[in-house]
Design an enzyme around this catalytic site. Structure first.
Site, PDB file in Angstrom:
ATOM      1  N   LYS A  15       0.587  -1.163  -0.040  1.00  0.00           N
ATOM      2  CA  LYS A  15      -0.003  -0.048   0.012  1.00  0.00           C
ATOM      3  C   LYS A  15       0.830   1.214  -0.074  1.00  0.00           C
ATOM      4  CE  LYS A  15      -4.156  -1.882   1.758  1.00  0.00           C
ATOM      5  NZ  LYS A  15      -3.512  -3.618   1.828  1.00  0.00           N
TER       6      LYS A  15
HETATM    7  C1  LIG Z   1      -4.139  -4.590   1.025  1.00  0.00           C
HETATM    8  C2  LIG Z   1      -3.418  -6.048   0.853  1.00  0.00           C
HETATM    9  C3  LIG Z   1      -3.865  -6.928  -0.071  1.00  0.00           C
HETATM   10  C4  LIG Z   1      -5.040  -6.858  -0.864  1.00  0.00           C
HETATM   11  O1  LIG Z   1      -5.083  -5.833  -2.052  1.00  0.00           O
HETATM   12  P1  LIG Z   1      -6.433  -5.224  -2.609  1.00  0.00           P
HETATM   13  O2  LIG Z   1      -5.935  -4.344  -3.676  1.00  0.00           O
HETATM   14  O3  LIG Z   1      -7.176  -4.828  -1.542  1.00  0.00           O
HETATM   15  O4  LIG Z   1      -7.031  -6.547  -3.259  1.00  0.00           O
HETATM   16  C5  LIG Z   1      -3.022  -7.988  -0.379  1.00  0.00           C
HETATM   17  N1  LIG Z   1      -2.061  -8.305   0.487  1.00  0.00           N
HETATM   18  C6  LIG Z   1      -1.636  -7.333   1.511  1.00  0.00           C
HETATM   19  C7  LIG Z   1      -0.366  -7.552   2.337  1.00  0.00           C
HETATM   20  C8  LIG Z   1      -2.555  -6.071   1.600  1.00  0.00           C
HETATM   21  O5  LIG Z   1      -1.993  -5.363   2.483  1.00  0.00           O
END
Ligand SMILES: *Cc1c(COP(=O)(O)O)cnc(C)c1O
Length: 484
Positions: free
Chosen positions: A107
């Site tokens: 993120k």
């Molecule tokens: C947020 C997240 C996901 C999921 O991603 P999306 O875009 O919500 O599908 C997968 N793995 C990790 C470690 C995350 O922080």
């Protein structure tokens, strides 16, 4: 280019307005068809920031100096490498490491860019009100948002996390966050309690708003989605550069999926011309998306499991709504599905739409045992250490039959989930998360991200703990009198 709501084509916004609002006023998500004439071949030779500038300018036109925004979002040293997202060969597949940013979560890629987009949008639209970002987090989003918005002028951020619902490492990451404009508060209850509390505050608005406007930093914001398109191009360019493919050949991507933002970015890349082959949606034991992509029936009436890949524990995957619109272009149809989901807890897409989904998307689900087994197998077989979310995707990749090169998207550092990763490679689980982090390092020799290695020694700066019922008053108080 104008954005519109997935549920009403009269509900429009400029890219700048869409970034500032997050959700459309009718409850839909802002969408626009990407430019199918985008000169995708021209960006393959650029460095990552150059690519980001071109791609973001196409997806979010009208920002006055996207190049400067990109450089401010990703200054030298913020990520471990200026590539931002390195591609690593593991066996006969490739792992796209998205977790080399300041909080070791994927993120970071988008939450480094979003504050720049919001600041520029405020300036361009002449918005004087302060923005208050409210976020409920199950772990990773909170810290990445805090790091992204820390000390951004005109902006404050409040993060709520479930008191006993995040890992020790994740909690310490948040409560040690410095910055004059950040607040972190535990909520007694689980993630749903914290999230429901935040949603209620958005629905009610602030009383006597005092020049403050509420904004969200979660992945329903188009400003969080667009920066993720860049690393699909980057991975593709890297495969061309190393001679694995020539320009035009297709590449498959396997994506550990929760709210469907990451994989949707892959679909946007495809719409912009990138030769994306199959997009494989990988789920953990919470397999609502896998069931949907297989059958066309989305049914959230099912148990919610807490798994070792908690960022993918989800029943309602928000960004799927954008894909339904991109494939149908029909607001009434999408609004109907979303109404059925809300009122009956399920919907079934038309056979035509299901065929369109199957034209690009595959899916696979992974049990808890299979997740841990994948970590162990890849460590023993290839000497590569994966986190639990990446392992879910690896498992899907291993069962995915294809002739194309396969890129597995890796979304977190293994050191964020030391207990599960240790059990995957057969290590001793005793002690605290920090003990396990250092034991994992001793066993594997894989470097610990410096910010995680220091974490234990950092002072705790945020100690508030409240009940869910107090959240609204808490926000009210903090919004109006920040320094208390
Ligand atoms: C947020 C997240 C996901 C999921 O991603 P999306 O875009 O919500 O599908 C997968 N793995 C990790 C470690 C995350 O922080």
């Amino acid at each position: 280019m104008e954005y519109q709501s997935t549920r009403d084509k009269k509900c429009v916004a400029s890219p700048q307005e869409a970034v500032l609002r997050g959700l459309a006023p009718d409850g839909g998500l802002y969408v626009a068809q990407p430019d199918a004439d985008f000169d995708w071949q021209a960006v393959l030779g650029l460095d990552t920031l150059g690519m980001a500038e071109r791609i973001l300018s196409s997806l979010l036109p009208g920002f006055s100096d996207m190049g400067a925004l990109v450089r401010r979002a990703y200054p030298v040293g913020r990520f471990e490498t200026q590539e931002l997202t390195p591609l690593v060969r593991v066996g006969d597949r490739y792992v796209l490491e998205l977790f080399r940013g300041p909080t070791s979560a994927f993120k970071d890629v988008a939450l480094s860019m979003l504050p720049q987009l919001m600041t520029a949008a405020r300036a361009q639209l002449g918005v004087q009100d302060e923005s208050l970002i409210l976020t409920a987090t199950s772990g990773d989003t909170g810290k990445a948002a805090l790091a992204g918005f820390c000390d951004v002028p005109g902006t404050k951020i409040l993060v709520f996390y479930p008191e006993n619902g995040v890992s020790e490492v994740q909690k310490q990451q948040m409560v040690s966050q410095p910055g004059g404009n950040v607040g972190v508060c535990a909520v007694r209850g689980n993630f749903d309690d914290a999230q429901t509390g935040v949603k209620e505050i958005f629905a009610a608005g602030l009383r006597e708003s005092g020049g403050v406007r509420l904004t969200s930093a979660n992945s329903i914001n188009i400003g969080r989605l667009a920066p993720q398109v860049v690393y699909y191009f980057k991975a593709y360019a890297e495969l061309v550069r190393c001679g694995r493919i020539s320009v035009g050949e297709k590449v498959d991507f396997v994506v550990p999926t929760g709210n469907f933002g990451n994989i949707l970015a892959g679909y946007l890349a495809l719409c912009m011309g990138l030769p994306v082959g199959r997009l494989v949606c990988a789920s953990n034991k919470n397999d609502v998306l896998t069931d949907f992509l297989r059958t066309g029936v989305y049914d959230r009436r099912r148990p919610f499991y807490k798994t070792v890949s908690p960022s993918m524990d989800i029943l309602v995957s928000s960004n799927l709504e954008r894909l339904l619109w991109l494939l149908t272009g029909d607001e009434a149809e999408v609004a109907g599905y979303m109404r059925a989901l809300k009122e009956q807890g399920h919907y079934t897409v038309s056979p035509d739409l299901l065929a369109k989904l199957h034209a690009h998307f595959d899916c696979d689900a992974c049990s808890e045992e299979q997740t841990l087994a994948a970590i162990g197998e890849v460590w023993r077989g290839e000497g590569y250490l994966m986190d639990t979310h990446t392992a879910v995707a690896w498992h899907a990749a291993a069962r995915h039959a294809t002739d194309a090169p396969v890129v597995v998207l890796s979304t977190a550092s293994p050191y964020k989930f030391p207990a599960a990763v240790l059990s995957g490679i057969g290590g001793d689980l005793g002690g605290t998360d920090y003990d396990r982090m250092f034991r994992l390092h001793e066993l594997t020799g894989v470097p610990i991200p410096p910010a995680l290695a220091r974490l234990q020694k950092l002072p705790v700066l945020h100690r508030d703990v409240i009940d869910r019922a107090e959240m609204s008053d808490y926000v009210q108080r903090r919004a109006l009198r920040w320094d208390e």
